[in-house]
Design a protein around this motif. Structure first.
Motif, PDB file in Angstrom:
ATOM      1  N   GLU A 141      33.442  50.418  49.032  1.00 56.91           N
ATOM      2  CA  GLU A 141      33.124  49.010  49.251  1.00 56.91           C
ATOM      3  C   GLU A 141      32.181  48.508  48.166  1.00 56.91           C
ATOM      4  OE1 GLU A 141      32.862  50.598  53.705  1.00 56.91           O
ATOM      5  OE2 GLU A 141      32.000  51.222  51.792  1.00 56.91           O
ATOM      6  N   SER A 142      32.205  47.216  47.961  1.00 63.79           N
ATOM      7  CA  SER A 142      31.260  46.559  47.065  1.00 63.79           C
ATOM      8  C   SER A 142      31.111  45.111  47.503  1.00 63.79           C
ATOM      9  CB  SER A 142      31.740  46.625  45.610  1.00 63.79           C
ATOM     10  OG  SER A 142      32.981  45.973  45.463  1.00 63.79           O
ATOM     11  N   GLY A 185      28.172  43.647  48.875  1.00 61.73           N
ATOM     12  CA  GLY A 185      27.104  43.305  49.803  1.00 61.73           C
ATOM     13  C   GLY A 185      25.876  42.809  49.067  1.00 61.73           C
ATOM     14  N   LEU A 189      33.134  40.625  50.195  1.00 65.73           N
ATOM     15  CA  LEU A 189      33.171  42.080  50.186  1.00 65.73           C
ATOM     16  C   LEU A 189      34.540  42.547  49.702  1.00 65.73           C
ATOM     17  CD1 LEU A 189      31.458  42.922  53.602  1.00 65.73           C
ATOM     18  CD2 LEU A 189      30.404  42.486  51.385  1.00 65.73           C
ATOM     19  N   THR A 230      28.363  48.923  53.203  1.00 67.67           N
ATOM     20  CA  THR A 230      27.597  48.081  52.276  1.00 67.67           C
ATOM     21  C   THR A 230      26.738  47.128  53.101  1.00 67.67           C
ATOM     22  OG1 THR A 230      27.750  46.591  50.359  1.00 67.67           O
ATOM     23  CG2 THR A 230      29.449  46.337  52.056  1.00 67.67           C
TER      24      THR A 230
END
Length: 123
Positions: A6-7, A9, A20, A117
């Protein structure tokens, strides 16, 4: 096996937006068997709850608390799922987790999880 990363946040003021992103990688056979992808969240002291989900065909579902504010989308070719979050409130503060369900030839579906995140919304 599938890995989810994930990225996106971060910290945002109330009323702001965040997006997100979750990228799935791994064996081609497992990636091709991913049916449903989605996002869950867990706030301190609370249970993990579903935020939004999307099938390979694009059918979506949302928690009542985010309907009209969050939008989930998916790119099957890139094995990514996005969560656009608008009109954020402090109640949206939580760790957000991406998940993917693999439909296996034998046995039940297997659920993969990302590492999470943090999303923090200040008032």
């Amino acid at each position: 096996q599938v890995q989810l990363v994930e990225s996106g946040g971060g910290l945002v003021q109330a009323g702001g937006s965040l997006r997100l992103s979750c990228a799935a990688s791994g064996s081609i056979s497992s990636l091709n068997r991913i049916s449903r992808m989605g996002w869950f969240r867990q706030a301190p002291g609370k249970q993990r709850e579903l935020v939004a989900g999307i099938t390979r065909g694009g059918r979506t579902n949302y928690a009542d608390s985010v309907k009209g504010r969050f939008t989930i989308s998916r790119d099957n070719a890139e094995n990514t799922v996005l969560l656009q979050m608008n009109s954020l409130t402090p109640e949206d503060t939580a760790v957000y987790y991406c998940n993917a369900d693999e439909t296996r030839p034998v046995g039940p579906d297997y659920r993969y999880w990302g590492q999470g995140t943090q999303v923090t919304v200040s008032s």
